[in-house]
Scaffold this motif. Structure first.
Motif, PDB file in Angstrom:
ATOM      1  N   TYR A 104       0.753  -1.259  -0.033  1.00 33.48           N
ATOM      2  CA  TYR A 104       0.066  -0.057  -0.206  1.00 33.48           C
ATOM      3  C   TYR A 104       0.962   1.245   0.074  1.00 33.48           C
ATOM      4  O   TYR A 104       0.311   2.443  -0.310  1.00 33.48           O
ATOM      5  CB  TYR A 104      -0.965   0.108   1.307  1.00 33.48           C
ATOM      6  N   ALA A 105       2.180   1.147   0.251  1.00 35.31           N
ATOM      7  CA  ALA A 105       2.881   2.187   0.405  1.00 35.31           C
ATOM      8  C   ALA A 105       3.291   2.628  -0.879  1.00 35.31           C
ATOM      9  O   ALA A 105       3.373   1.859  -1.807  1.00 35.31           O
ATOM     10  CB  ALA A 105       4.194   1.979   1.087  1.00 35.31           C
ATOM     11  N   ASP A 106       3.696   3.807  -1.217  1.00 39.91           N
ATOM     12  CA  ASP A 106       4.041   4.390  -2.431  1.00 39.91           C
ATOM     13  C   ASP A 106       5.087   5.132  -2.504  1.00 39.91           C
ATOM     14  O   ASP A 106       5.166   6.371  -2.486  1.00 39.91           O
ATOM     15  CB  ASP A 106       2.934   5.394  -3.047  1.00 39.91           C
ATOM     16  N   PRO A 107       6.445   4.392  -2.648  1.00 43.56           N
ATOM     17  CA  PRO A 107       7.812   5.180  -2.668  1.00 43.56           C
ATOM     18  C   PRO A 107       8.102   6.023  -3.695  1.00 43.56           C
ATOM     19  O   PRO A 107       8.804   6.765  -3.696  1.00 43.56           O
ATOM     20  CB  PRO A 107       8.667   3.778  -2.290  1.00 43.56           C
ATOM     21  N   TYR A 108       7.549   5.529  -4.876  1.00 41.43           N
ATOM     22  CA  TYR A 108       7.502   6.297  -6.257  1.00 41.43           C
ATOM     23  C   TYR A 108       7.377   7.820  -5.751  1.00 41.43           C
ATOM     24  O   TYR A 108       7.868   8.891  -6.286  1.00 41.43           O
ATOM     25  CB  TYR A 108       6.941   5.886  -7.231  1.00 41.43           C
ATOM     26  N   GLN A 109       6.083   7.914  -5.107  1.00 40.14           N
ATOM     27  CA  GLN A 109       5.888   9.394  -4.782  1.00 40.14           C
ATOM     28  C   GLN A 109       6.826  10.096  -4.374  1.00 40.14           C
ATOM     29  O   GLN A 109       6.706  11.374  -4.323  1.00 40.14           O
ATOM     30  CB  GLN A 109       4.465   9.371  -4.107  1.00 40.14           C
TER      31      GLN A 109
ATOM     32  N   GLU B 224      10.654  13.717 -14.263  1.00 36.66           N
ATOM     33  CA  GLU B 224      10.602  14.520 -13.002  1.00 36.66           C
ATOM     34  C   GLU B 224      10.895  13.894 -11.556  1.00 36.66           C
ATOM     35  O   GLU B 224      10.997  14.534 -10.541  1.00 36.66           O
ATOM     36  CB  GLU B 224       9.357  15.419 -13.010  1.00 36.66           C
ATOM     37  N   ASN B 225      10.952  12.662 -11.760  1.00 39.18           N
ATOM     38  CA  ASN B 225      11.069  11.665 -10.672  1.00 39.18           C
ATOM     39  C   ASN B 225      12.487  11.309 -10.465  1.00 39.18           C
ATOM     40  O   ASN B 225      13.190  10.537 -11.226  1.00 39.18           O
ATOM     41  CB  ASN B 225       9.956  10.585 -10.547  1.00 39.18           C
ATOM     42  N   TYR B 226      13.163  11.416  -9.266  1.00 38.99           N
ATOM     43  CA  TYR B 226      14.504  10.685  -9.008  1.00 38.99           C
ATOM     44  C   TYR B 226      14.433   9.443  -9.024  1.00 38.99           C
ATOM     45  O   TYR B 226      15.674   9.081  -9.427  1.00 38.99           O
ATOM     46  CB  TYR B 226      14.688  11.386  -7.362  1.00 38.99           C
ATOM     47  N   TRP B 227      13.538   8.640  -8.626  1.00 33.43           N
ATOM     48  CA  TRP B 227      13.568   7.112  -8.709  1.00 33.43           C
ATOM     49  C   TRP B 227      13.943   6.920 -10.350  1.00 33.43           C
ATOM     50  O   TRP B 227      14.889   5.802 -10.489  1.00 33.43           O
ATOM     51  CB  TRP B 227      12.284   6.601  -8.291  1.00 33.43           C
ATOM     52  N   ASP B 228      13.584   7.729 -11.420  1.00 31.94           N
ATOM     53  CA  ASP B 228      13.779   7.126 -12.601  1.00 31.94           C
ATOM     54  C   ASP B 228      15.266   7.329 -13.069  1.00 31.94           C
ATOM     55  O   ASP B 228      15.684   6.749 -14.072  1.00 31.94           O
ATOM     56  CB  ASP B 228      12.776   7.915 -13.709  1.00 31.94           C
ATOM     57  N   TYR B 229      16.062   8.309 -12.415  1.00 34.90           N
ATOM     58  CA  TYR B 229      17.371   8.575 -12.548  1.00 34.90           C
ATOM     59  C   TYR B 229      18.180   7.420 -11.803  1.00 34.90           C
ATOM     60  O   TYR B 229      19.353   7.078 -12.055  1.00 34.90           O
ATOM     61  CB  TYR B 229      17.905   9.907 -12.051  1.00 34.90           C
ATOM     62  N   LEU B 230      17.463   6.791 -10.660  1.00 40.57           N
ATOM     63  CA  LEU B 230      18.421   5.657  -9.912  1.00 40.57           C
ATOM     64  C   LEU B 230      18.183   4.435 -10.504  1.00 40.57           C
ATOM     65  O   LEU B 230      19.322   3.593 -10.189  1.00 40.57           O
ATOM     66  CB  LEU B 230      17.823   5.932  -8.314  1.00 40.57           C
ATOM     67  N   ILE B 231      17.134   3.993 -10.721  1.00 39.84           N
ATOM     68  CA  ILE B 231      17.109   2.585 -11.221  1.00 39.84           C
ATOM     69  C   ILE B 231      15.852   2.522 -11.981  1.00 39.84           C
ATOM     70  O   ILE B 231      15.172   3.356 -12.495  1.00 39.84           O
ATOM     71  CB  ILE B 231      16.442   1.911  -9.979  1.00 39.84           C
ATOM     72  N   ASP B 232      16.169   1.382 -12.924  1.00 42.39           N
ATOM     73  CA  ASP B 232      14.919   0.864 -13.984  1.00 42.39           C
ATOM     74  C   ASP B 232      14.709  -0.715 -13.870  1.00 42.39           C
ATOM     75  O   ASP B 232      15.511  -1.181 -13.109  1.00 42.39           O
ATOM     76  CB  ASP B 232      15.423   1.330 -15.284  1.00 42.39           C
ATOM     77  N   PRO B 233      13.655  -1.096 -14.531  1.00 47.38           N
ATOM     78  CA  PRO B 233      13.505  -2.568 -14.219  1.00 47.38           C
ATOM     79  C   PRO B 233      14.615  -3.287 -14.665  1.00 47.38           C
ATOM     80  O   PRO B 233      14.892  -4.410 -14.170  1.00 47.38           O
ATOM     81  CB  PRO B 233      12.152  -2.815 -15.123  1.00 47.38           C
ATOM     82  N   TYR B 234      15.369  -2.950 -15.537  1.00 40.84           N
ATOM     83  CA  TYR B 234      16.555  -3.869 -16.072  1.00 40.84           C
ATOM     84  C   TYR B 234      17.635  -3.935 -15.181  1.00 40.84           C
ATOM     85  O   TYR B 234      18.269  -4.965 -14.736  1.00 40.84           O
ATOM     86  CB  TYR B 234      17.059  -3.658 -17.601  1.00 40.84           C
ATOM     87  N   LEU B 235      17.950  -2.770 -14.580  1.00 40.33           N
ATOM     88  CA  LEU B 235      19.015  -2.937 -13.450  1.00 40.33           C
ATOM     89  C   LEU B 235      18.612  -3.519 -12.155  1.00 40.33           C
ATOM     90  O   LEU B 235      19.281  -4.306 -11.783  1.00 40.33           O
ATOM     91  CB  LEU B 235      19.310  -1.339 -13.058  1.00 40.33           C
ATOM     92  N   ALA B 236      17.274  -3.220 -11.975  1.00 42.21           N
ATOM     93  CA  ALA B 236      16.639  -4.054 -10.928  1.00 42.21           C
ATOM     94  C   ALA B 236      16.812  -5.620 -11.070  1.00 42.21           C
ATOM     95  O   ALA B 236      17.296  -6.413 -10.134  1.00 42.21           O
ATOM     96  CB  ALA B 236      15.088  -3.776 -10.495  1.00 42.21           C
ATOM     97  N   LEU B 237      16.303  -6.191 -12.173  1.00 46.03           N
ATOM     98  CA  LEU B 237      16.439  -7.466 -12.463  1.00 46.03           C
ATOM     99  C   LEU B 237      17.987  -8.016 -12.629  1.00 46.03           C
ATOM    100  O   LEU B 237      18.118  -9.117 -12.085  1.00 46.03           O
ATOM    101  CB  LEU B 237      15.727  -8.081 -13.689  1.00 46.03           C
ATOM    102  N   TYR B 238      18.614  -7.246 -13.099  1.00 51.95           N
ATOM    103  CA  TYR B 238      20.064  -7.611 -13.027  1.00 51.95           C
ATOM    104  C   TYR B 238      20.806  -7.934 -11.726  1.00 51.95           C
ATOM    105  O   TYR B 238      21.446  -8.591 -11.380  1.00 51.95           O
ATOM    106  CB  TYR B 238      20.837  -6.605 -14.075  1.00 51.95           C
ATOM    107  N   SER B 239      20.671  -6.894 -10.866  1.00 51.91           N
ATOM    108  CA  SER B 239      21.000  -6.636  -9.500  1.00 51.91           C
ATOM    109  C   SER B 239      20.539  -8.035  -8.669  1.00 51.91           C
ATOM    110  O   SER B 239      21.202  -8.545  -8.199  1.00 51.91           O
ATOM    111  CB  SER B 239      20.913  -5.405  -8.853  1.00 51.91           C
ATOM    112  N   LEU B 240      19.207  -7.808  -8.736  1.00 50.67           N
ATOM    113  CA  LEU B 240      18.689  -9.297  -8.200  1.00 50.67           C
ATOM    114  C   LEU B 240      19.023 -10.419  -8.608  1.00 50.67           C
ATOM    115  O   LEU B 240      19.421 -11.391  -7.616  1.00 50.67           O
ATOM    116  CB  LEU B 240      17.218  -9.056  -7.847  1.00 50.67           C
ATOM    117  N   GLY B 241      19.171 -10.760  -9.777  1.00 51.88           N
ATOM    118  CA  GLY B 241      19.615 -11.875 -10.335  1.00 51.88           C
ATOM    119  C   GLY B 241      21.166 -12.364 -10.053  1.00 51.88           C
ATOM    120  O   GLY B 241      21.733 -13.467  -9.670  1.00 51.88           O
TER     121      GLY B 241
END
Length: 196
Positions: free
Chosen positions: A109-114, A160-177
């Protein structure tokens, strides 16, 4: 203008890293990298190949571009990231992925993207993390955080969102994998105890 060049840089780095094994020396790699950048500009149906790729995969984060850039520069003689540096960087981005993506998938329910629209608390926390990485001499993760933050402050990307500069789905999948793979290798390499 930078919003135009970031997809072209992503295309060029990805293509270069895919085909760099076909090269034998630094000169050939330089020609390949230049060719990949020029290829990214080739128009197809009115837009460049890089912008075509962007329509399919979206924008890569600045942090991803930093990691790709480091990997590309290591093909020209820059020392590759050490195992400890790489592990710290993977842990950083895997942690960010675990914070962001469960909510994006509707699992929380949390929205960290905000938070990324007014990221003062994030800047403080990530600044402290960056200081820890620097003290540990984990240059790759620290450089990715610094450049992503600088790009956000200068609004070099479309978001305009800081998250989009920090991480993307491909980096997330690569890091976790990659972290999961490293953990499995570590577990398999541990000496088995003699239970007898």
């Amino acid at each position: 203008m930078t919003d135009f060049w970031l997809p072209h840089l992503a295309f060029a780095l990805l293509a270069f890293l895919i085909f760099t094994r076909l090269t034998r020396n630094t000169t050939e790699r330089g020609v390949l990298l230049t060719g990949c950048l020029l290829l990214s500009l080739v128009p197809l149906q009115g837009i460049s190949l890089a912008l075509h790729l962007r329509t399919y995969i979206g924008d890569l984060s600045v942090a991803s571009l930093v990691l790709l850039g480091w990997a590309a520069l290591s093909r020209f003689g820059l020392a590759p990231a050490g195992a400890r540096d790489r592990l710290a960087s993977l842990a950083l981005f895997a942690g960010l992925a675990v914070l962001l993506y469960p909510a994006a998938l509707g699992l929380s329910y949390a929205d960290p993207y905000q938070l990324g629209f007014e990221p003062r608390p994030m800047l403080l926390v990530l600044g402290l993390l960056c200081a820890v990485l620097i003290v540990q001499r984990s240059w790759l993760g620290a450089l990715a955080l610094i450049l992503a933050t600088l790009a956000f402050a200068l609004r070099l990307g479309a978001s305009e969102n800081y998250w989009d500069y920090l991480i993307d789905p491909y980096l997330a999948l690569y890091s976790l994998g990659a972290l999961l793979s490293a953990a499995v290798r570590w577990l398999l390499a541990r000496p088995t105890r003699n239970l007898a």
